[in-house]
Design an enzyme around this catalytic site. Structure first.
Site, PDB file in Angstrom:
ATOM      1  N   HIS A 243      10.420 -32.781  91.121  1.00 37.48           N
ATOM      2  CA  HIS A 243       9.174 -32.024  91.283  1.00 37.48           C
ATOM      3  C   HIS A 243       8.102 -32.670  90.406  1.00 37.48           C
ATOM      4  O   HIS A 243       8.405 -33.265  89.371  1.00 37.48           O
ATOM      5  CB  HIS A 243       9.432 -30.582  90.839  1.00 37.48           C
ATOM      6  CG  HIS A 243       8.342 -29.617  91.140  1.00 37.48           C
ATOM      7  ND1 HIS A 243       7.191 -29.520  90.375  1.00 37.48           N
ATOM      8  CD2 HIS A 243       8.225 -28.656  92.106  1.00 37.48           C
ATOM      9  CE1 HIS A 243       6.424 -28.556  90.852  1.00 37.48           C
ATOM     10  NE2 HIS A 243       7.021 -28.025  91.904  1.00 37.48           N
TER      11      HIS A 243
ATOM     12  N   ASP B 280      16.031 -29.576  84.787  1.00 44.74           N
ATOM     13  CA  ASP B 280      15.138 -28.602  85.422  1.00 44.74           C
ATOM     14  C   ASP B 280      16.011 -27.671  86.264  1.00 44.74           C
ATOM     15  O   ASP B 280      16.509 -28.059  87.323  1.00 44.74           O
ATOM     16  CB  ASP B 280      14.118 -29.346  86.282  1.00 44.74           C
ATOM     17  CG  ASP B 280      13.274 -28.425  87.154  1.00 44.74           C
ATOM     18  OD1 ASP B 280      13.434 -27.183  87.063  1.00 44.74           O
ATOM     19  OD2 ASP B 280      12.467 -28.950  87.943  1.00 44.74           O
TER      20      ASP B 280
ATOM     21  N   GLN C 155      15.706 -24.134  90.498  1.00 48.01           N
ATOM     22  CA  GLN C 155      16.387 -23.767  91.740  1.00 48.01           C
ATOM     23  C   GLN C 155      17.870 -23.479  91.519  1.00 48.01           C
ATOM     24  O   GLN C 155      18.545 -23.006  92.443  1.00 48.01           O
ATOM     25  CB  GLN C 155      16.228 -24.891  92.774  1.00 48.01           C
ATOM     26  CG  GLN C 155      14.797 -25.236  93.113  1.00 48.01           C
ATOM     27  CD  GLN C 155      14.052 -24.093  93.792  1.00 48.01           C
ATOM     28  OE1 GLN C 155      14.658 -23.192  94.361  1.00 48.01           O
ATOM     29  NE2 GLN C 155      12.732 -24.110  93.717  1.00 48.01           N
TER      30      GLN C 155
ATOM     31  N   LYS D  42      11.372 -17.564  90.104  1.00 47.18           N
ATOM     32  CA  LYS D  42      12.359 -18.068  91.064  1.00 47.18           C
ATOM     33  C   LYS D  42      13.635 -17.228  91.019  1.00 47.18           C
ATOM     34  O   LYS D  42      14.461 -17.305  91.918  1.00 47.18           O
ATOM     35  CB  LYS D  42      12.727 -19.518  90.746  1.00 47.18           C
ATOM     36  CG  LYS D  42      11.562 -20.444  90.488  1.00 47.18           C
ATOM     37  CD  LYS D  42      10.960 -20.988  91.753  1.00 47.18           C
ATOM     38  CE  LYS D  42       9.985 -22.110  91.409  1.00 47.18           C
ATOM     39  NZ  LYS D  42       9.322 -22.661  92.586  1.00 47.18           N
TER      40      LYS D  42
ATOM     41  N   CYS E 257       5.328 -30.373  96.230  1.00 43.22           N
ATOM     42  CA  CYS E 257       5.146 -30.950  94.890  1.00 43.22           C
ATOM     43  C   CYS E 257       6.202 -32.021  94.612  1.00 43.22           C
ATOM     44  O   CYS E 257       6.747 -32.112  93.508  1.00 43.22           O
ATOM     45  CB  CYS E 257       5.182 -29.872  93.806  1.00 43.22           C
ATOM     46  SG  CYS E 257       3.824 -28.704  93.887  1.00 43.22           S
TER      47      CYS E 257
END
Length: 404
Positions: free
Chosen positions: A122, A199, A202, A225, A362
């Protein structure tokens, strides 16, 4: 796994007041809808119990401070942190990555050092490192992907050198849904003496995360999220690293003592939380974690995996649809309809009450690697079911009819 889904699919749609009957919300990778429990926690926080934290000596302020710090402990337990002091509340994963880029990378990197990213990151896990590299004179390398859209860890192993000081990778791709073997990635980074940031935006809504088992140095995610509110996220960092990092911002709360001659700073996490925090956001995040753990992350993953399999099988049977990413993508199905711009696909789906994301998500470098300008992306959450997959497929069939 499919047997489990057939016997016990999730039935929690009634918990989500913003999803009306007949609306297929398939944009959870962008932001999740909020269960009533989270809405209630936020309403109570602003209504019945609101006060500032860490400053007041009156009872309500003390109570809110306890609730705020209880949220920090809840997050620590949720991701396996050694102590709540390793949990820094930020506005979201973007701010968390920028914080590490500014307070760790900018302090540690020097000319000749290198940063390793991957092709599927991202923008929030690319641009801050570019800025840090420009300041320090470091350089950036990019790990390629496997043929099915995973970060190629064999390639990563061959590319890493002792000049690499930081590796930053997505746990789950926001475009392809591919899942990183984060433990192996951490081991490879540490083998050459590099630190690694994961990261987890998700990942945390659908996978059990244990930062100790992963072995990473930093882990970031956003509450919105994870069925929680916007405006709050989490940076987890190893305590020894956080203790050596300078503050990100100056102001109230992050200080030990201030004079015009010299200011000393509070220990982590307070050092990185200048100003009045997003108090009620932390309460909402606490409620969101309670909600997903009440269902069970294993159940959520199995449920979403079944929806992904169904969607991929049915979309893949349409001649004009090209699926992207691995067969076992986590909660996300990206695709292109040949000859139709993804924005047109999304617009026609919206006419049939199906909400998906269309664009570069993104992740423009990934789009270039895939040879497309944009994709259509359907992403699932706990509230989705077979009817949503049916609506998606019927909508794509309509797209193909309209465009021939």
């Amino acid at each position: 796994m499919s047997t489990v889904i057939a016997e016990a699919p999730l039935d929690v749609l009634a918990d989500f007041p913003a999803i009306p009957a007949g609306w297929a919300y398939l944009d959870t990778a962008a932001t999740s809808q909020k269960p009533q429990a989270v809405v209630d926690a936020i309403t109570r926080g602003y209504g019945e119990t609101y006060a500032t934290v860490h400053r007041g000596v009156y009872q309500r302020s003390a109570d809110m401070t306890l609730a705020y710090e209880a949220a920090r402990r809840r997050v620590a337990g949720f991701i396996g942190a050694a102590t709540p002091d390793e949990i820094v509340f930020v506005r979201g994963a973007t701010e968390a990555i920028n914080l590490v880029a500014e307070c760790w990378a900018a302090q540690q990197l020097k000319p000749g050092d290198r940063i390793m990213l991957s092709m599927l990151e991202h923008h929030s896990n690319i641009v801050p490192w570019q800025m840090a590299a420009e300041k320090s004179g470091a350089a950036i390398d990019v790990c390629p992907l496997t043929s099915d859209g995973r970060i190629d860890l064999d390639a990563l192993e061959s590319l890493l050198t002792e000049r690499h000081k930081l590796v930053a990778l997505a746990h789950v791709s926001n475009v392809l849904g591919s899942v990183l073997d984060a433990s192996r990635a951490s081991e490879l980074a540490h083998r050459v003496g590099a630190k690694i940031l994961i990261d987890g935006c998700q990942a945390v809504p659908r996978l059990a995360v244990d930062v100790a088992a992963i072995g990473c140095d930093f882990y970031v995610f956003s509450a919105h999220k994870l069925y929680g509110p916007t405006g709050i996220g989490v940076l987890w960092g190893r305590g020894d690293l956080l203790s050596r990092m300078p503050p990100y911002q100056g102001g109230g709360s992050m200080i030990d003592k201030v004079s015009f001659e010299r200011t000393t700073y509070a220990p982590p996490p307070g050092r990185f939380e200048a100003g009045t925090p997003h108090i009620v956001g932390a309460l909402g995040l606490h409620a969101a974690i309670d909600y997903v753990e009440g269902i069970g992350l294993d159940r959520i993953h199995v449920h979403e995996a079944a929806l992904v399999r169904d969607a991929r099988e049915r979309l893949g049977a349409l001649n004009s649809v090209r699926l992207l990413g691995p067969e076992d993508s986590a909660g996300i199905v990206s695709f292109v309809v040949e000859g139709v711009h993804p924005h047109d696909v999304a617009t026609i789906l919206d006419e049939g009450q199906v909400a998906i994301r269309a664009g570069h998500h993104c992740a423009q470098p990934l789009m270039a690697a895939l040879g497309v300008e944009a994709t259509a992306r359907a992403s699932f959450g706990v509230y989705n079911g077979a009817a949503d997959v049916e609506a998606l497929v019927k909508g794509i069939e309509r797209v193909t009819r309209i465009f021939g």
